[in-house]
Design a protein around this motif. Structure first.
Motif, PDB file in Angstrom:
ATOM      1  N   GLU A  17       0.829  -1.207   0.000  1.00  0.00           N
ATOM      2  CA  GLU A  17       0.000   0.000   0.000  1.00  0.00           C
ATOM      3  C   GLU A  17       0.864   1.257   0.000  1.00  0.00           C
ATOM      4  OE1 GLU A  17      -2.938   2.073   3.143  1.00  0.00           O
ATOM      5  OE2 GLU A  17      -3.496   0.026   2.570  1.00  0.00           O
TER       6      GLU A  17
ATOM      7  N   GLN B 270       1.268   4.006  -3.032  1.00  0.00           N
ATOM      8  CA  GLN B 270       1.060   5.423  -2.725  1.00  0.00           C
ATOM      9  C   GLN B 270       2.257   6.252  -3.186  1.00  0.00           C
ATOM     10  OE1 GLN B 270      -1.834   6.766  -1.554  1.00  0.00           O
ATOM     11  NE2 GLN B 270      -0.901   8.753  -1.942  1.00  0.00           N
TER      12      GLN B 270
ATOM     13  N   ASN C  55      -4.429   0.486  -6.540  1.00  0.00           N
ATOM     14  CA  ASN C  55      -4.643   1.817  -5.979  1.00  0.00           C
ATOM     15  C   ASN C  55      -5.747   2.524  -6.765  1.00  0.00           C
ATOM     16  OD1 ASN C  55      -4.357   4.698  -5.513  1.00  0.00           O
ATOM     17  ND2 ASN C  55      -2.450   4.208  -4.470  1.00  0.00           N
TER      18      ASN C  55
END
Length: 84
Positions: free
Chosen positions: A4, A8, A42
């Motif tokens: 994650e 990002q 994402n």
């Protein structure tokens, strides 16, 4: 670093290229970084790719997006369906 966090970071790098912050503005490079983040699930990256296409910054030919159900559609398919 988690996946994650990694996605990002890729999203953030794409934003730098999209807006020209600290690097030359380059929509194709922004797309490349957004695509990497989108490939890792994402959703913000997918939205940014859509924004680039809708604003005419990149060509939508051969760009494939995936829904949460795993159905592959091109952006052109979505544009055509919204016209009907």
């Amino acid at each position: 670093m988690t996946y994650e966090q990694f996605s990002q970071t890729q999203l953030n790098i794409g934003g730098l290229y999209e807006n020209g912050y600290g690097v030359p503005q380059d929509y194709d490079k922004a797309f490349e970084w957004y695509q990497k983040a989108a490939d890792q699930g994402n959703p913000q990256a997918s939205n940014r790719i859509g924004k680039l296409v809708m604003n005419g910054k990149i060509d939508d030919k051969d760009i494939v997006i995936y829904s949460t159900q795993g159905t592959g559609l091109t952006l052109g398919d979505l544009e055509n369906s919204s016209e009907n």
